[in-house]
Motif scaffolding. Sequence first.
Motif, PDB file in Angstrom:
ATOM      1  N   ILE A 246      11.707   0.766 -20.234  1.00 13.29           N
ATOM      2  CA  ILE A 246      11.341   2.005 -19.384  1.00 13.29           C
ATOM      3  C   ILE A 246      11.835   1.653 -18.082  1.00 13.29           C
ATOM      4  O   ILE A 246      12.690   2.492 -17.342  1.00 13.29           O
ATOM      5  N   ALA A 247      11.407   0.379 -17.488  1.00  9.49           N
ATOM      6  CA  ALA A 247      11.702   0.017 -16.152  1.00  9.49           C
ATOM      7  C   ALA A 247      13.587   0.183 -16.128  1.00  9.49           C
ATOM      8  O   ALA A 247      14.106   0.642 -15.014  1.00  9.49           O
ATOM      9  N   GLY A 248      14.125  -0.520 -16.996  1.00  5.52           N
ATOM     10  CA  GLY A 248      15.715  -0.588 -17.193  1.00  5.52           C
ATOM     11  C   GLY A 248      16.266   0.810 -17.192  1.00  5.52           C
ATOM     12  O   GLY A 248      17.150   1.127 -16.385  1.00  5.52           O
ATOM     13  N   SER A 249      15.633   1.799 -18.180  1.00  6.59           N
ATOM     14  CA  SER A 249      16.022   3.185 -17.835  1.00  6.59           C
ATOM     15  C   SER A 249      16.180   3.869 -16.586  1.00  6.59           C
ATOM     16  O   SER A 249      16.826   4.739 -16.048  1.00  6.59           O
ATOM     17  N   ILE A 250      14.590   3.753 -15.933  1.00  8.43           N
ATOM     18  CA  ILE A 250      14.582   4.564 -14.728  1.00  8.43           C
ATOM     19  C   ILE A 250      15.592   3.621 -13.706  1.00  8.43           C
ATOM     20  O   ILE A 250      16.246   4.645 -13.196  1.00  8.43           O
ATOM     21  N   LEU A 251      15.937   2.417 -13.823  1.00  4.90           N
ATOM     22  CA  LEU A 251      16.594   1.878 -12.722  1.00  4.90           C
ATOM     23  C   LEU A 251      18.137   2.216 -13.116  1.00  4.90           C
ATOM     24  O   LEU A 251      18.950   2.473 -12.047  1.00  4.90           O
TER      25      LEU A 251
ATOM     26  N   VAL B 191      26.419  -2.819  -4.661  1.00  7.55           N
ATOM     27  CA  VAL B 191      24.824  -3.071  -4.925  1.00  7.55           C
ATOM     28  C   VAL B 191      24.723  -1.866  -5.953  1.00  7.55           C
ATOM     29  O   VAL B 191      24.000  -2.274  -7.093  1.00  7.55           O
ATOM     30  N   GLY B 192      25.204  -0.695  -6.068  1.00  8.56           N
ATOM     31  CA  GLY B 192      24.705   0.310  -7.009  1.00  8.56           C
ATOM     32  C   GLY B 192      25.305  -0.247  -8.287  1.00  8.56           C
ATOM     33  O   GLY B 192      24.712   0.007  -9.483  1.00  8.56           O
ATOM     34  N   TRP B 193      26.570  -0.514  -8.373  1.00 11.10           N
ATOM     35  CA  TRP B 193      27.174  -0.876  -9.826  1.00 11.10           C
ATOM     36  C   TRP B 193      26.362  -2.128 -10.171  1.00 11.10           C
ATOM     37  O   TRP B 193      26.214  -2.361 -11.498  1.00 11.10           O
ATOM     38  N   MET B 194      26.208  -3.085  -9.403  1.00  5.66           N
ATOM     39  CA  MET B 194      25.225  -4.269  -9.877  1.00  5.66           C
ATOM     40  C   MET B 194      23.940  -3.819 -10.481  1.00  5.66           C
ATOM     41  O   MET B 194      23.609  -4.195 -11.545  1.00  5.66           O
ATOM     42  N   ILE B 195      23.300  -2.712  -9.966  1.00  5.91           N
ATOM     43  CA  ILE B 195      22.034  -2.222 -10.302  1.00  5.91           C
ATOM     44  C   ILE B 195      22.236  -1.948 -11.851  1.00  5.91           C
ATOM     45  O   ILE B 195      21.763  -1.793 -12.744  1.00  5.91           O
ATOM     46  N   VAL B 196      23.376  -0.997 -11.883  1.00  4.43           N
ATOM     47  CA  VAL B 196      23.770  -0.360 -13.062  1.00  4.43           C
ATOM     48  C   VAL B 196      23.686  -1.554 -14.269  1.00  4.43           C
ATOM     49  O   VAL B 196      23.243  -1.319 -15.277  1.00  4.43           O
ATOM     50  N   LEU B 197      24.645  -2.570 -13.741  1.00  7.76           N
ATOM     51  CA  LEU B 197      24.927  -3.998 -14.866  1.00  7.76           C
ATOM     52  C   LEU B 197      23.509  -4.457 -15.115  1.00  7.76           C
ATOM     53  O   LEU B 197      23.180  -4.646 -16.334  1.00  7.76           O
ATOM     54  N   PHE B 198      22.791  -4.649 -14.231  1.00  7.71           N
ATOM     55  CA  PHE B 198      21.199  -5.320 -14.721  1.00  7.71           C
ATOM     56  C   PHE B 198      20.265  -4.575 -15.091  1.00  7.71           C
ATOM     57  O   PHE B 198      19.610  -5.067 -16.135  1.00  7.71           O
ATOM     58  N   SER B 199      20.353  -3.088 -14.760  1.00  6.89           N
ATOM     59  CA  SER B 199      19.457  -2.374 -15.610  1.00  6.89           C
ATOM     60  C   SER B 199      19.848  -2.349 -17.102  1.00  6.89           C
ATOM     61  O   SER B 199      19.070  -2.255 -18.138  1.00  6.89           O
ATOM     62  N   ILE B 200      21.066  -2.217 -17.531  1.00  6.79           N
ATOM     63  CA  ILE B 200      21.606  -2.294 -18.903  1.00  6.79           C
ATOM     64  C   ILE B 200      21.058  -3.641 -19.662  1.00  6.79           C
ATOM     65  O   ILE B 200      20.678  -3.524 -20.660  1.00  6.79           O
ATOM     66  N   LEU B 201      21.148  -4.614 -18.721  1.00  7.97           N
ATOM     67  CA  LEU B 201      20.854  -5.938 -19.249  1.00  7.97           C
ATOM     68  C   LEU B 201      19.368  -6.039 -19.491  1.00  7.97           C
ATOM     69  O   LEU B 201      18.633  -6.475 -20.501  1.00  7.97           O
ATOM     70  N   LEU B 202      18.542  -5.356 -18.711  1.00 12.13           N
ATOM     71  CA  LEU B 202      17.212  -5.247 -18.772  1.00 12.13           C
ATOM     72  C   LEU B 202      16.501  -4.470 -20.011  1.00 12.13           C
ATOM     73  O   LEU B 202      15.654  -4.958 -20.577  1.00 12.13           O
ATOM     74  N   ILE B 203      17.520  -3.396 -20.114  1.00  9.41           N
ATOM     75  CA  ILE B 203      17.214  -2.547 -21.451  1.00  9.41           C
ATOM     76  C   ILE B 203      17.456  -3.246 -22.562  1.00  9.41           C
ATOM     77  O   ILE B 203      16.732  -3.488 -23.567  1.00  9.41           O
TER      78      ILE B 203
END
Lengths: 166, 498
Positions: free
Chosen positions: A17-22, A58-70
């Motif tokens: 859920i956290a990853g998807s929201i991010l 920073v935005g692209w890094m958040i994209v990458l890490f949110s996928i990793l979190l999912i």
Amino acid sequence: MTRAYVKRRIKDVSDVIAGSILLCFSLALVFYLVPNYINEPPILQNPMMSPRWLPGIVGWMIVLFSILLILQGFLLDRSGEDDERQIEKGSTRRFILMVAALLIYVALFEAMGAVFTGILATLILFVAHPVRTWWAYSLAFVFPIAVTFLFVKVMNVPLPISPIGF
Amino acid sequence: MENFSEVIAIFFSLDNFIAIALGVVIGVVVGSIPGLTATMAVALALPFTFSMQPVAAILLLVGIYKGGMYGGSITAILIRTPGSPASACTLLDGYPMAQQGHAKKALKTALYSSVIADFISNIALIFFAAYLAKIALNFGAPEFFWLICFSLTIIISLASGSMIKGLMAALLGILLSLVGLDEVFGSQRFTFGNYNLMDSISFIPLLIGLFAIPEIIEFYRKKALPHIKAKASGAGLAFSELKRCMTTIVRGSLIGVIIGAIPGTGATAAAFISYSDARRRSPNKANFGKGEVEGVAAAEAGNNGVAGATMIPLLSLGIPGDVITAIILGAFMVHGLTPGPIMFQENLSLIYALFMGIMFSSVVLLLVGNVAIKYFSLIADIPKSILFPIVLMFCVYGAYAVNNDTFDVWLMLAFGVLGYIFNRAAIPAAPFLIGFILGPMFEDNLRRSLLIGHNDLSIFVRGPITWAFIALTVGSIGLALYRFISARREARNIADKA
């Protein structure tokens, strides 16, 4: 898709859920917020000097890490490690009274003054838990008055005063 | 000599002594109350320092920090509830001692170990900060750029819990720090036309929101727990026992100093490393965990050894090592000071006055701690239902006082909700705050490097200092990956065994 099926496929639901929201937030950031809410100067010698460069990265890094979190949520069960995430919920009345106290602070602070809102919100919070020691209710009057006095008169930091002068 | 008299003139002021004493008392009181942390106290005290002299303001916050470190051990020993995360290690032996009727001995051990460790840590601060600042005078923008990269990566790699979440928190912090007017071009970034956001997001509402409000929300959201009463009883600590623990205390202090000087590691790690080291070396190994006085000494020495050392990177490089030093950095900025090597050149007297105050705070801690053992454990008996409404009042008043604007109160509440969500999702708040502070420094040094190098990227690898920081940055990323992989392997092994 049943609840049991979801539980079997997802090891840690809150991570997913956290990853998807991010992920949603970061995509909005990269494709909407950065281009529309950061003005770029017409001439730039180096793209890295642009005001958009760091927010974009920073935005692209958040994209990458949110996928990793999912992915982490799908693959790894960390629920045992993060026990503090589980809380036993208390009464709704208590929570609603706390929200009411917060709203009183933000809505009435300037209009009614620091002392009045301080007393009102503290009394509401005392009732919320509730505090059963009768003399403790006097603290709801003493502290807002004392702290306001400390801020305004001793520290010279202005706080709003109510129309009736306290 | 001229400098010395200036230092004396700055330090020997009644305001400074009151600030130190008040800071330590507040720190011990707050630290001894479970649920209230030293971080929260330092954040809430920051608005009170606006009208103070810079030295008194910083010393007040340092006093709270040091008092809070010790105060956390009181409830850890008496009611098995650590007042701060770093005191969690103290309860391993402190609480069994209290159960055996030696609560007073455990509290005295914690106090003397804390004071000795604090003193050693202060000496390290005085010696190394000046030395490091001298080296840092050779740093230019590219060196600082890599130093910030290293600080960010080491903080994330050593943060507890998920590395991905730590990184995410730091990135969100950096992103938020970019709100406002761009310093080079003057362009608006994410202000959405709101003039309140043009001067960037205020640090104090963010701080209070992130570290005080979530605790309050959680208290009113959670099921009410029964209140446990505390009592300090039994005999005190004999000199022979203190002497027996001395080697452990000194070793623990040095562990604390080393760990404290590395950004991001923190007191909790130092306490546990010191404890396991003492256990490994002690002849009373078997008694550890069952009420061993040496165990309390090791934990507290490790824990408090961090206090002074954590200010080494802050004062010498301008890089905060943990959340509390990040707040203290904010206090420096509020008073128009920028910690770092330049400060050692331009405000040397002020720095040495601070050092004197920090040393003096150890003495105050000893005095206050002795009183605390007798009386402050009673403060831990005050129910949170009375404390939290008063804490909330301080939060609102403090946030409002920054700009005399209700917008900051809204901002504080928004960050409070964010902090609560972070807690629930196990996203650490510390990398978020460090990212918020280091974000503008990162961008500023990047741009300055590009300007100095005429847009040639080779400036980022211009000499041995940059190479060293690149190696450290890569090393800390490697360490993070190693920790991630080994934690996974361990979890898999446990699962296989189960």
